[in-house]
Design an enzyme around this catalytic site. Structure first.
Site, PDB file in Angstrom:
ATOM      1  N   HIS A 166      46.487 -64.277 -48.491  1.00 64.82           N
ATOM      2  CA  HIS A 166      45.220 -62.702 -48.125  1.00 64.82           C
ATOM      3  C   HIS A 166      43.509 -63.545 -47.338  1.00 64.82           C
ATOM      4  O   HIS A 166      44.375 -65.083 -47.295  1.00 64.82           O
ATOM      5  CB  HIS A 166      44.893 -62.498 -49.462  1.00 64.82           C
ATOM      6  CG  HIS A 166      44.091 -63.172 -50.900  1.00 64.82           C
ATOM      7  ND1 HIS A 166      45.006 -64.107 -51.167  1.00 64.82           N
ATOM      8  CD2 HIS A 166      42.578 -63.054 -51.158  1.00 64.82           C
ATOM      9  CE1 HIS A 166      44.295 -64.589 -52.122  1.00 64.82           C
ATOM     10  NE2 HIS A 166      43.804 -64.231 -51.864  1.00 64.82           N
ATOM     11  N   HIS A 175      40.738 -64.434 -48.114  1.00 65.54           N
ATOM     12  CA  HIS A 175      39.956 -65.620 -49.274  1.00 65.54           C
ATOM     13  C   HIS A 175      40.025 -67.005 -48.591  1.00 65.54           C
ATOM     14  O   HIS A 175      40.863 -67.800 -48.010  1.00 65.54           O
ATOM     15  CB  HIS A 175      39.801 -65.113 -50.583  1.00 65.54           C
ATOM     16  CG  HIS A 175      39.772 -63.971 -51.139  1.00 65.54           C
ATOM     17  ND1 HIS A 175      39.604 -64.020 -52.786  1.00 65.54           N
ATOM     18  CD2 HIS A 175      38.209 -63.384 -50.667  1.00 65.54           C
ATOM     19  CE1 HIS A 175      39.334 -62.596 -52.626  1.00 65.54           C
ATOM     20  NE2 HIS A 175      38.830 -62.682 -51.412  1.00 65.54           N
ATOM     21  N   ASP A 218      39.525 -70.197 -50.122  1.00 61.91           N
ATOM     22  CA  ASP A 218      40.121 -71.007 -50.679  1.00 61.91           C
ATOM     23  C   ASP A 218      41.951 -71.007 -50.342  1.00 61.91           C
ATOM     24  O   ASP A 218      42.759 -71.383 -51.197  1.00 61.91           O
ATOM     25  CB  ASP A 218      39.919 -70.776 -52.302  1.00 61.91           C
ATOM     26  CG  ASP A 218      40.259 -69.621 -52.783  1.00 61.91           C
ATOM     27  OD1 ASP A 218      39.898 -68.559 -52.165  1.00 61.91           O
ATOM     28  OD2 ASP A 218      40.922 -69.231 -54.141  1.00 61.91           O
ATOM     29  N   HIS A 219      41.889 -69.874 -49.736  1.00 64.67           N
ATOM     30  CA  HIS A 219      43.617 -69.404 -49.283  1.00 64.67           C
ATOM     31  C   HIS A 219      43.968 -69.753 -47.807  1.00 64.67           C
ATOM     32  O   HIS A 219      44.701 -69.904 -47.372  1.00 64.67           O
ATOM     33  CB  HIS A 219      44.251 -68.138 -50.128  1.00 64.67           C
ATOM     34  CG  HIS A 219      44.412 -67.968 -50.841  1.00 64.67           C
ATOM     35  ND1 HIS A 219      45.322 -67.823 -51.901  1.00 64.67           N
ATOM     36  CD2 HIS A 219      43.037 -68.158 -52.063  1.00 64.67           C
ATOM     37  CE1 HIS A 219      45.146 -67.598 -53.315  1.00 64.67           C
ATOM     38  NE2 HIS A 219      43.522 -68.016 -53.174  1.00 64.67           N
ATOM     39  N   HIS A 241      43.735 -56.835 -55.638  1.00 62.33           N
ATOM     40  CA  HIS A 241      42.752 -57.846 -55.476  1.00 62.33           C
ATOM     41  C   HIS A 241      41.465 -57.791 -54.059  1.00 62.33           C
ATOM     42  O   HIS A 241      40.371 -58.093 -54.149  1.00 62.33           O
ATOM     43  CB  HIS A 241      43.118 -59.134 -55.394  1.00 62.33           C
ATOM     44  CG  HIS A 241      42.500 -61.011 -55.317  1.00 62.33           C
ATOM     45  ND1 HIS A 241      41.250 -61.245 -56.721  1.00 62.33           N
ATOM     46  CD2 HIS A 241      42.563 -61.872 -54.538  1.00 62.33           C
ATOM     47  CE1 HIS A 241      41.332 -62.294 -56.114  1.00 62.33           C
ATOM     48  NE2 HIS A 241      42.003 -62.673 -54.665  1.00 62.33           N
ATOM     49  N   ASP A 277      46.918 -64.319 -55.576  1.00 64.90           N
ATOM     50  CA  ASP A 277      46.188 -63.962 -56.619  1.00 64.90           C
ATOM     51  C   ASP A 277      46.095 -62.656 -57.136  1.00 64.90           C
ATOM     52  O   ASP A 277      45.259 -61.682 -57.931  1.00 64.90           O
ATOM     53  CB  ASP A 277      44.558 -64.174 -55.742  1.00 64.90           C
ATOM     54  CG  ASP A 277      44.654 -65.153 -55.524  1.00 64.90           C
ATOM     55  OD1 ASP A 277      44.612 -66.587 -55.884  1.00 64.90           O
ATOM     56  OD2 ASP A 277      42.702 -65.561 -55.279  1.00 64.90           O
TER      57      ASP A 277
HETATM   58 ZN   LIG Z   1      41.614 -64.678 -53.657  1.00 63.69          ZN
END
Ligand SMILES: [Zn+2]
Length: 257
Positions: free
Chosen positions: A55, A57, A59-60, A113, A130
């Protein structure tokens, strides 16, 4: 070394960049930061062959661009322009073969999410970002309780022995909440002591398994009488269906200290 192994590269506070590696090559799942990946590749003298993103985000996916500057590799991810580096966009039910490793993954769309979150399932493994955590689930940033309920149900159809590689080390804090939402659950107490021992040694509590989640995760146990009772007590009214139970415990956990 076996055909391959899966190594967690810690990033930020509690992220894991899951890295599939053999003696010469590696593929990474959700590289939020390039530095720990580049360090690992250099130290182990491995060549990067692919990036998988669950996904959008930061931090990914935050490490995608820098990794691609070092090595032009395919990037597998969802249909979402918020991850501009993706070279192969994948939808529900599509299959992809991990370059070099030959592992075939099925893509599962699991909104909740985020609205375009996907999971990769194959080779006895599930990379679920997540959406599903050990003993928990992601926050509903872009989705509804109904979507999260359905997404978790889809993931629970994997064989019980499937290893579950989640995006964060949240297990102990998730267990603290789960003990309130599922108070008589013995498997939860047993998991708490084994997870605590692992953390005391600085080791990851992951991967989990589908069987472990069915036994301990309140968000996939919304039909269990004990979870329904605790959720109804929190909501102050009887909750008629599993989606309402999930909505109540998700809200309860957001406010849980
Ligand atoms: Zn996330």
């Amino acid at each position: 070394m076996d055909a391959f192994e899966v190594v967690p590269l810690p990033a930020f506070t509690d992220n894991y960049i899951w890295t599939i590696r053999d003696a010469r090559r590696a593929a990474v799942v959700d590289p939020g930061d390039a530095a720990p990946v580049l360090d690992f590749l250099r130290r182990e003298q491995l060549e990067l062959v692919a990036i998988l993103n669950t996904h959008h985000h930061a931090d990914h996916v935050g490490g995608n661009s820098e990794l691609l500057r070092h090595e032009k590799v395919p990037v597998f991810g969802p249909h979402d322009d918020r991850i501009p580096e993706v070279t192969q966009r994948l939808a529900d039910g599509e299959r992809m073969t991990l370059p070099h490793f030959g592992i075939e993954f099925e893509v599962i769309e699991i909104p909740g999410h985020t609205r375009t979150h996907i999971a990769f399932r194959g080779g006895g493994m599930l990379f679920c970002g997540d959406t599903l955590f050990a003993v928990g689930c992601g926050r509903l940033f872009e989705g509804t309780p109904q979507q999260m309920h359905d997404s978790l149900a889809k993931l629970m159809r994997a064989p019980d022995a499937t290893r579950v590689y989640c995006g964060h080390e949240y297990t102990l804090s998730n267990i603290r909440f789960a003990k309130a939402a599922d108070p008589a659950n013995k498997a939860l107490r047993e998991l708490e002591s084994s997870a605590q021992q692992l953390r005391d040694q600085g080791l990851p509590t992951l991967p989990s398994t589908i069987a472990q989640e069915k036994a301990t995760n309140p968000f996939v146990r919304c039909r269990e009488p004990a979870v329904i009772a605790a959720a109804s007590n929190y909501a102050g009214k009887p909750l008629p269906d599993p989606v309402s139970v999930l909505a109540a415990i998700r809200e309860w956990k957001n406010n849980f200290r």
